[in-house]
Design a protein around this motif. Structure first.
Motif, PDB file in Angstrom:
ATOM      1  N   VAL B 121      36.325  18.293  -5.525  1.00  0.00           N
ATOM      2  CA  VAL B 121      35.916  17.777  -6.835  1.00  0.00           C
ATOM      3  C   VAL B 121      34.404  17.901  -6.990  1.00  0.00           C
ATOM      4  N   ARG B 122      33.692  17.548  -5.928  1.00  0.00           N
ATOM      5  CA  ARG B 122      32.233  17.578  -6.012  1.00  0.00           C
ATOM      6  C   ARG B 122      31.704  19.003  -6.133  1.00  0.00           C
ATOM      7  N   LEU B 125      32.308  20.071  -9.601  1.00  0.00           N
ATOM      8  CA  LEU B 125      31.377  19.378 -10.493  1.00  0.00           C
ATOM      9  C   LEU B 125      29.997  20.033 -10.436  1.00  0.00           C
ATOM     10  N   PHE B 140      22.432  15.545 -19.749  1.00  0.00           N
ATOM     11  CA  PHE B 140      23.406  15.000 -18.803  1.00  0.00           C
ATOM     12  C   PHE B 140      22.718  14.474 -17.535  1.00  0.00           C
ATOM     13  N   LEU B 168      25.542  14.994 -24.845  1.00  0.00           N
ATOM     14  CA  LEU B 168      26.140  14.354 -23.673  1.00  0.00           C
ATOM     15  C   LEU B 168      27.668  14.451 -23.737  1.00  0.00           C
ATOM     16  N   HIS B 169      28.191  14.178 -24.916  1.00  0.00           N
ATOM     17  CA  HIS B 169      29.642  14.223 -25.102  1.00  0.00           C
ATOM     18  C   HIS B 169      30.165  15.637 -24.839  1.00  0.00           C
ATOM     19  N   ILE B 172      30.041  16.354 -21.079  1.00  0.00           N
ATOM     20  CA  ILE B 172      31.130  15.672 -20.373  1.00  0.00           C
ATOM     21  C   ILE B 172      32.448  16.411 -20.622  1.00  0.00           C
ATOM     22  N   LEU B 175      32.585  19.414 -18.396  1.00  0.00           N
ATOM     23  CA  LEU B 175      32.810  19.040 -16.991  1.00  0.00           C
ATOM     24  C   LEU B 175      34.260  18.610 -16.782  1.00  0.00           C
ATOM     25  N   ARG B 176      34.800  17.900 -17.768  1.00  0.00           N
ATOM     26  CA  ARG B 176      36.199  17.443 -17.663  1.00  0.00           C
ATOM     27  C   ARG B 176      37.152  18.634 -17.632  1.00  0.00           C
ATOM     28  N   LEU B 179      37.178  19.945 -14.255  1.00  0.00           N
ATOM     29  CA  LEU B 179      37.864  19.045 -13.314  1.00  0.00           C
ATOM     30  C   LEU B 179      39.375  19.039 -13.551  1.00  0.00           C
ATOM     31  N   ARG B 187      42.541  13.897  -8.754  1.00  0.00           N
ATOM     32  CA  ARG B 187      41.412  13.210  -9.367  1.00  0.00           C
ATOM     33  C   ARG B 187      41.456  11.714  -9.059  1.00  0.00           C
ATOM     34  N   ALA B 190      40.479  11.159  -5.535  1.00  0.00           N
ATOM     35  CA  ALA B 190      39.028  11.227  -5.385  1.00  0.00           C
ATOM     36  C   ALA B 190      38.376   9.928  -5.835  1.00  0.00           C
ATOM     37  N   VAL B 191      38.872   9.361  -6.927  1.00  0.00           N
ATOM     38  CA  VAL B 191      38.329   8.091  -7.418  1.00  0.00           C
ATOM     39  C   VAL B 191      38.603   7.001  -6.395  1.00  0.00           C
TER      40      VAL B 191
END
Lengths: 159, 197
Positions: B121-122, B125, B140, B168-169, B172, B175-176, B179, B187, B190-191
């Motif tokens: 994941v990292r 990212l 960001f 920013l939106h 994100i 990036l989503r 991911l 995911r 990972a969280v």
């Protein structure tokens, strides 16, 4: 309000909630919507994942060499006096010299034809060719010399 | 010419914020060499601007330095674009290598097994961050890594707060998308791992 409009509003609230505390009403809208919307739950969980991952990154510190090199450059720059302005007469003299040289080159090379060799050139013509070669070499090697001087002084190439 | 007092106070500023600026440079460039260039360029610009170059609205020295770094990054990308016109292939291969350069994104103590999901994941990212357009990346990084507020970021970059939120939106969202290839299970894992750390 359509569902997608509500989703956009909730995503905006999620981002705003990172900057300030949401009001009780905003929090209620946010939580109620999240319970019924898988898309927004996924947004919130991805957001938490991204923030969590970034918070766990161990960013490097600048090397001692970089720190001291930069400090040295900053001190040099901080104590350096402003370069003196070039006097007007120097600029005029350079312009006149350039014009006279160009005129001399044009006159000296006026009679040169493609079938002539260097040996056939008159003295003035030969001098003109040598000056042209010398200027070309200077033009090509100036960046190399400049880069070498900068490297010796520790200035990065991009500066 | 600067006085001794100016030099001393600038030295203090340098000691106080050099790690912040270097971290910001690393996050923006994802490459050690470029980060070092950006770091040095930022400080050189700051000392050239001097205390007089600091505008009243950016009286916070940290925010002022970050604004200089963000501008320097913008110029760096512009220079790269020009270079890319002439060196397309070389730049592309360097870009790939750049994303793999280690800048603290590795996860110690997770050689495999449970740490794999987080490592993947990292890495994803990190690559996605490197692919973001310059403006989105700056916003960001200022928000998610440096922790500035939308309003502060707007002041630093000279853009309206609403634009900061939009950028920013958008960042994100991108990036989503990257991911998303992991699927919800990984995911969530990972969280979960993150929560245990």
């Amino acid at each position: 309000m359509t569902k997608s409009t509500r989703c956009r509003q909730v995503e905006r609230l999620a981002l705003e909630g990172e900057d300030r505390a949401l009001t009780a009403e905003e929090r209620r809208i946010f939580e109620e919507h999240l319970r019924g919307c898988g898309k927004c739950r996924s947004f919130a969980s991805d957001r938490a994942l991204i923030r969590g991952e970034l918070a766990a990154v161990r960013w490097p510190e600048p090397s001692d060499e970089l720190v001291s090199r930069t400090r040295r450059r900053l001190r040099e720059l901080g104590t350096a006096s402003e370069p003196a302005a070039v006097p007007g007469w120097v600029l005029i003299a350079v312009a006149v010299f350039t014009f006279v040289t160009a005129l001399w080159l044009a006159v000296s090379l006026a009679d040169v034809t493609p079938d002539m060799t260097l040996a056939d050139l008159p003295v003035a013509g030969l001098a003109a060719v040598i000056i042209i070669i010398q200027n070309t070499l200077t033009l090509f090697f100036a960046p190399v010399v400049l880069r070498a001087v900068r490297a010796r002084r520790g200035v990065p190439e991009s500066a | 010419m600067e006085t001794d007092e100016d030099v001393t106070s600038f030295d203090e500023l340098y000691d106080m914020h050099r790690n912040d600026i270097y971290r910001f440079a690393c996050a923006l460039t994802g490459d050690t060499r470029e980060a070092e260039d950006l770091f040095q360029e930022t400080w050189l610009r700051a000392v050239k601007a001097g205390p007089a170059g600091r505008e009243p609205e950016t009286s916070d020295p940290k925010a002022w330095l970050f604004a200089i770094a963000a501008n320097a990054h913008k110029d760096l990308l512009r220079k790269k674009r020009v270079r890319r016109l002439f060196l397309v292939e070389r730049t592309r291969s360097m870009g790939e290598r750049k994303a793999d350069a280690d800048l603290g994104w590795d996860i110690p103590g997770h050689p495999g097994g449970d740490g794999t999901a987080r490592s993947d994941v990292r890495l994803c990212l990190r690559r996605a961050l490197a692919r973001l357009p310059g403006r989105e990346r700056r916003v960001f990084v200022l928000k998610d890594i440096e922790g500035f507020k939308h309003e502060e970021i707007g002041r630093m970059l000279g853009i309206p707060e609403a634009t900061v939120r939009t950028l920013l939106h958008r960042a994100i969202g991108k990036l989503r998308k990257e991911l998303a290839e992991f699927g919800p299970a990984i995911r969530e894992k990972a969280v979960f791992e993150e929560g245990q750390t």
